[in-house]
Scaffold this active site. Structure first.
Site, PDB file in Angstrom:
ATOM      1  N   ASP A  59       0.844  -1.205   0.000  1.00  0.00           N
ATOM      2  CA  ASP A  59       0.000   0.000   0.000  1.00  0.00           C
ATOM      3  C   ASP A  59       0.878   1.253   0.000  1.00  0.00           C
ATOM      4  O   ASP A  59       0.377   2.372  -0.064  1.00  0.00           O
ATOM      5  CB  ASP A  59      -1.020  -0.012   1.147  1.00  0.00           C
ATOM      6  CG  ASP A  59      -0.368   0.046   2.514  1.00  0.00           C
ATOM      7  OD1 ASP A  59       0.865  -0.062   2.603  1.00  0.00           O
ATOM      8  OD2 ASP A  59      -1.116   0.200   3.516  1.00  0.00           O
ATOM      9  N   SER A  60       2.206   1.047   0.018  1.00  0.00           N
ATOM     10  CA  SER A  60       3.130   2.158  -0.253  1.00  0.00           C
ATOM     11  C   SER A  60       2.814   2.764  -1.625  1.00  0.00           C
ATOM     12  O   SER A  60       3.209   3.900  -1.920  1.00  0.00           O
ATOM     13  CB  SER A  60       4.583   1.670  -0.221  1.00  0.00           C
ATOM     14  OG  SER A  60       4.734   0.483  -0.990  1.00  0.00           O
ATOM     15  N   ASP A  98      -1.150  -6.229  -0.308  1.00  0.00           N
ATOM     16  CA  ASP A  98      -1.216  -5.534   0.975  1.00  0.00           C
ATOM     17  C   ASP A  98      -2.643  -5.056   1.189  1.00  0.00           C
ATOM     18  O   ASP A  98      -3.208  -4.358   0.333  1.00  0.00           O
ATOM     19  CB  ASP A  98      -0.292  -4.305   0.885  1.00  0.00           C
ATOM     20  CG  ASP A  98       0.326  -3.947   2.204  1.00  0.00           C
ATOM     21  OD1 ASP A  98       0.031  -4.617   3.209  1.00  0.00           O
ATOM     22  OD2 ASP A  98       1.132  -2.994   2.216  1.00  0.00           O
ATOM     23  N   LYS A 128      -1.201  -9.412   2.989  1.00  0.00           N
ATOM     24  CA  LYS A 128      -0.462  -8.949   4.179  1.00  0.00           C
ATOM     25  C   LYS A 128      -1.362  -7.992   4.929  1.00  0.00           C
ATOM     26  O   LYS A 128      -2.083  -7.203   4.307  1.00  0.00           O
ATOM     27  CB  LYS A 128       0.835  -8.233   3.763  1.00  0.00           C
ATOM     28  CG  LYS A 128       1.535  -7.529   4.926  1.00  0.00           C
ATOM     29  CD  LYS A 128       2.922  -7.060   4.566  1.00  0.00           C
ATOM     30  CE  LYS A 128       3.004  -5.648   4.030  1.00  0.00           C
ATOM     31  NZ  LYS A 128       2.424  -4.600   4.891  1.00  0.00           N
ATOM     32  N   GLU A 130      -1.405  -5.357   8.566  1.00  0.00           N
ATOM     33  CA  GLU A 130      -0.561  -4.748   9.597  1.00  0.00           C
ATOM     34  C   GLU A 130      -1.115  -5.023  11.000  1.00  0.00           C
ATOM     35  O   GLU A 130      -2.332  -5.100  11.186  1.00  0.00           O
ATOM     36  CB  GLU A 130      -0.479  -3.228   9.385  1.00  0.00           C
ATOM     37  CG  GLU A 130       0.256  -2.847   8.126  1.00  0.00           C
ATOM     38  CD  GLU A 130       0.487  -1.336   8.002  1.00  0.00           C
ATOM     39  OE1 GLU A 130       0.138  -0.573   8.935  1.00  0.00           O
ATOM     40  OE2 GLU A 130       1.022  -0.928   6.958  1.00  0.00           O
ATOM     41  N   GLU A 197       9.378  -4.043  10.494  1.00  0.00           N
ATOM     42  CA  GLU A 197       9.789  -2.764   9.908  1.00  0.00           C
ATOM     43  C   GLU A 197      10.328  -1.825  10.981  1.00  0.00           C
ATOM     44  O   GLU A 197       9.659  -1.594  12.004  1.00  0.00           O
ATOM     45  CB  GLU A 197       8.590  -2.107   9.177  1.00  0.00           C
ATOM     46  CG  GLU A 197       8.966  -0.754   8.577  1.00  0.00           C
ATOM     47  CD  GLU A 197       7.987  -0.234   7.536  1.00  0.00           C
ATOM     48  OE1 GLU A 197       7.044  -0.948   7.157  1.00  0.00           O
ATOM     49  OE2 GLU A 197       8.189   0.926   7.106  1.00  0.00           O
TER      50      GLU A 197
HETATM   51  O1  KIV Z   1       3.513  -1.043   1.674  1.00  0.00           O
HETATM   52  C1  KIV Z   1       4.678  -1.488   1.641  1.00  0.00           C
HETATM   53  O2  KIV Z   1       5.417  -1.303   0.667  1.00  0.00           O
HETATM   54  C2  KIV Z   1       5.132  -2.244   2.793  1.00  0.00           C
HETATM   55  C3  KIV Z   1       6.585  -2.620   2.856  1.00  0.00           C
HETATM   56  C4  KIV Z   1       7.399  -1.439   3.202  1.00  0.00           C
HETATM   57  C5  KIV Z   1       6.830  -3.737   3.794  1.00  0.00           C
HETATM   58  O3  KIV Z   1       4.367  -2.539   3.669  1.00  0.00           O
END
Ligand code: KIV
Length: 302
Positions: A59-60, A98, A128, A130, A197
């Protein structure tokens, strides 16, 4: 009686895909696991060609692709488009979608509905999410439905405001113990792997040693079982200030700006396009075309 050719089922890995249980075996053998983020089909293809084991559609994307200030605005629909593109490009790496902010916090049911979309519509092999705490029951619900889950603790950008900003976590004994316990709880809940992280390296080392599942570090030191970096950070494509844990392996922003600058200059000067960039038409067809056009012009003038 005829039998149908066997097709992989919805939960069976595609041919050539790295089998998920292999990750724990890699940890056991001491082989480092490589994860990188990607957000489109060329990214998926290039990460695959480079030998990455895991691709995270992070989600970056909200920040590095969509231009937001944080990861919070990313939506399920946006992440689905990106996930689908990456899964079209990646063959061997396991693609992990994510789950964006708001897609799993409300209830186990909503988390499951959204995770199913990432698998069915996005083509992801895993998701994934959090945090620990409330996320533990989400992990159990998803894993119970057959969806592999990667956990993520330490600096969890979706809750950066509550954490006091984008800061390293687990820097006091109490907080390090909390991270350690969260890691064990996520493993017990069924996660197949865990992102750590911005966690002090010695803390990440002890967590890694305590788990059978592999840890993937980002700013968590070399003792993690694997590493992840954000595509735009490692390739030098992101404009903001990079965190200290980033190593930049290329400066593609400079290379792209140089190439675009040449294109702009050549269009303006007429150096591009050259004859080799154009298509021919047989002389007689061109003569006929010219005759037809001049006839039309004569008619319009009459
Ligand atoms: O969103 C993302 O790119 C991440 C990574 C930094 C692990 O969660």
């Amino acid at each position: 009686m005829t039998t149908r050719p066997r097709q992989p089922g919805p939960n069976a890995p595609a041919p050539g895909k790295l089998p998920l249980p292999e990750l724990a075996e890699m940890k056991r053998r001491g082989e480092r696991i490589v994860m990188v983020t990607a957000y489109d089909a060329p990214g998926g293809r290039l990460a695959d060609a480079a030998g990455a084991d895991l691709i995270l559609v992070g989600d970056s994307a909200a920040m590095v692709v969509l231009g937001h200030e944080s990861t919070v605005p990313a939506t399920v629909d946006e992440m689905l488009v990106l996930t689908r593109a990456v899964t079209r490009g990646a063959r061997r790496p396991v693609v992990i979608a994510d789950m964006p902010f708001g897609s799993f916090q409300v209830s186990d049911e909503l988390a499951l509905e959204n995770a199913i979309r990432f698998v069915k519509e996005g083509g992801a092999e895993a998701v994934k999410l959090e945090g620990a705490g409330a996320s533990l029951s989400r992990v159990r619900a998803l894993v119970g439905a057959g969806i592999p889950v990667m956990g993520h603790i330490g600096l969890t950008p979706q809750s950066a405001t509550m954490l006091g900003g984008f800061k390293a976590q687990g820097r006091t004994a109490d907080r390090a113990v909390r991270l350690y316990e969260d890691a064990l709880a996520l493993e017990a809940a069924g996660c197949f792997s865990l992102v750590l992280e911005a966690v002090p390296a010695p803390v990440a080392e002890r967590i890694t040693a305590a788990l059978a599942i592999p840890t993937i570090g980002i700013g968590a030191g070399a003792a993690c079982d694997g590493q992840v970096l954000v595509w735009h950070d490692l390739l030098g494509l992101y404009e903001g200030r990079a965190p200290r844990f980033v190593k930049q392996y290329a400066n593609l922003a400079d290379e792209i700006t140089r190439a675009l600058g040449s294109y702009v200059a050549e269009v303006r000067s007429g150096a591009f396009p050259e004859t080799k960039h154009t298509y021919a038409i047989p002389d007689e067809e061109l003569a006929e075309f010219d005759a037809a056009v001049s006839e039309q012009v004569d008619l319009e003038r009459a």
